[in-house]
Design an enzyme around this catalytic site. Sequence first.
Site, PDB file in Angstrom:
ATOM      1  N   ASN A   1     118.779  38.417  50.189  1.00 22.74           N
ATOM      2  CA  ASN A   1     117.671  37.518  49.866  1.00 22.74           C
ATOM      3  C   ASN A   1     118.023  36.094  50.300  1.00 22.74           C
ATOM      4  OD1 ASN A   1     115.669  36.035  48.651  1.00 22.74           O
ATOM      5  ND2 ASN A   1     116.309  36.468  46.535  1.00 22.74           N
TER       6      ASN A   1
ATOM      7  N   LYS B   1     116.190  33.575  50.189  1.00 18.63           N
ATOM      8  CA  LYS B   1     115.455  32.564  49.398  1.00 18.63           C
ATOM      9  C   LYS B   1     114.804  31.553  50.362  1.00 18.63           C
ATOM     10  CE  LYS B   1     118.410  33.578  45.587  1.00 18.63           C
ATOM     11  NZ  LYS B   1     118.926  33.204  44.283  1.00 18.63           N
TER      12      LYS B   1
ATOM     13  N   GLU C   1     113.374  33.542  39.723  1.00 15.99           N
ATOM     14  CA  GLU C   1     112.972  32.206  40.198  1.00 15.99           C
ATOM     15  C   GLU C   1     111.453  32.123  40.320  1.00 15.99           C
ATOM     16  OE1 GLU C   1     115.497  32.159  43.645  1.00 15.99           O
ATOM     17  OE2 GLU C   1     117.261  31.884  42.368  1.00 15.99           O
TER      18      GLU C   1
ATOM     19  N   GLU D   1     119.159  41.537  37.278  1.00 18.98           N
ATOM     20  CA  GLU D   1     119.761  40.251  37.619  1.00 18.98           C
ATOM     21  C   GLU D   1     119.799  39.351  36.388  1.00 18.98           C
ATOM     22  OE1 GLU D   1     119.400  39.277  42.035  1.00 18.98           O
ATOM     23  OE2 GLU D   1     117.447  38.840  41.202  1.00 18.98           O
TER      24      GLU D   1
HETATM   25  P1  PGA Z   1     122.916  34.983  44.229  1.00 17.19           P
HETATM   26  O1  PGA Z   1     121.352  35.337  44.153  1.00 17.19           O
HETATM   27  O2  PGA Z   1     123.589  36.109  44.939  1.00 17.19           O
HETATM   28  O3  PGA Z   1     122.958  33.708  45.002  1.00 17.19           O
HETATM   29  O4  PGA Z   1     123.389  34.826  42.843  1.00 17.19           O
HETATM   30  C1  PGA Z   1     120.930  36.631  43.823  1.00 17.19           C
HETATM   31  C2  PGA Z   1     119.424  36.675  43.742  1.00 17.19           C
HETATM   32  O5  PGA Z   1     118.817  35.709  43.280  1.00 17.19           O
HETATM   33  O6  PGA Z   1     118.796  37.659  44.156  1.00 17.19           O
END
Ligand code: PGA
Length: 261
Positions: free
Chosen positions: A11, A13, A102, A175
């Site tokens: 991901n 983001k 998020e 998560e």
């Molecule tokens: P991270 O994010 O690996 O940066 O903790 C995971 C996610 O939000 O899917």
Amino acid sequence: MSEKKFFLGFNWKMNPSNIVDSQNLFASYKIPLESNKNCEIVVFPPSIYLVAGEIFRISRKIKCGLGAQDLSAADEGPYTGQISAKMLLDTEVKYSIIGHSETRDHYGLTNREVNEKVKTALKNGISPVLCIGFQRDPGQTEINYMELKTQIQAGLRQVKKIKLELHTKIIIAYEPVWAIGTGKTADSETISTVHKFIKEVLISTLGVRKAEKIQVIYGGSVNDTNALELSKIEGVDGFLIGGASLSPEKFAKIVNDLNAI
Ligand code: PGA
């Protein structure tokens, strides 16, 4: 490894900030992906990079799937800023993250809206990666089993009735919100207990046959130094990885480590 391939979702983001860097990041994935045989790998770039990403993926023969970071619950119409399931399919995008903490946090996404998105995805042949683990108080590290159960049951409401297309599946990403982007991961025992709990809730919600096909993956600060250890935890069928997916070196190490098993 089980007969189901270990699922690795990367991901990105809201990164990187320009298309050239996004293509370079894709290109850096090519070599590690060539030796991949144990994992199903899906990359979730920002939607503005999906079309170019797909063209690039095909022309450079990059062996991974593409997913969106969200999709609209509606099929079409006056929904400014949204992307529909049909638009994704038209771009060969077969996965979508739904209900990431998020998104729940910044846009106030409710369990009901998450459920609408999951149903729209499934009816259109898109596999949802349904994220659970969001807690209003991110400082709260104690597991709220009631909340997890609600997020699963509400997120999958009426899904039992939907006939899934052959290539479509459901993935649940656990998560814990305090572990996302913080460098802290949940401990092995907790992850194993929670995944077992999630699988039980899935059976009671969808029935054994549908539930057995669902992969339950873990997300939250998975990186090149812990992926191998975390992959050995009972009940972990894959990972959703954010930060580490933006580093070619970390990406390569994660994929190589999981292929050496
Ligand atoms: P991270 O994010 O690996 O940066 O903790 C995971 C996610 O939000 O899917």
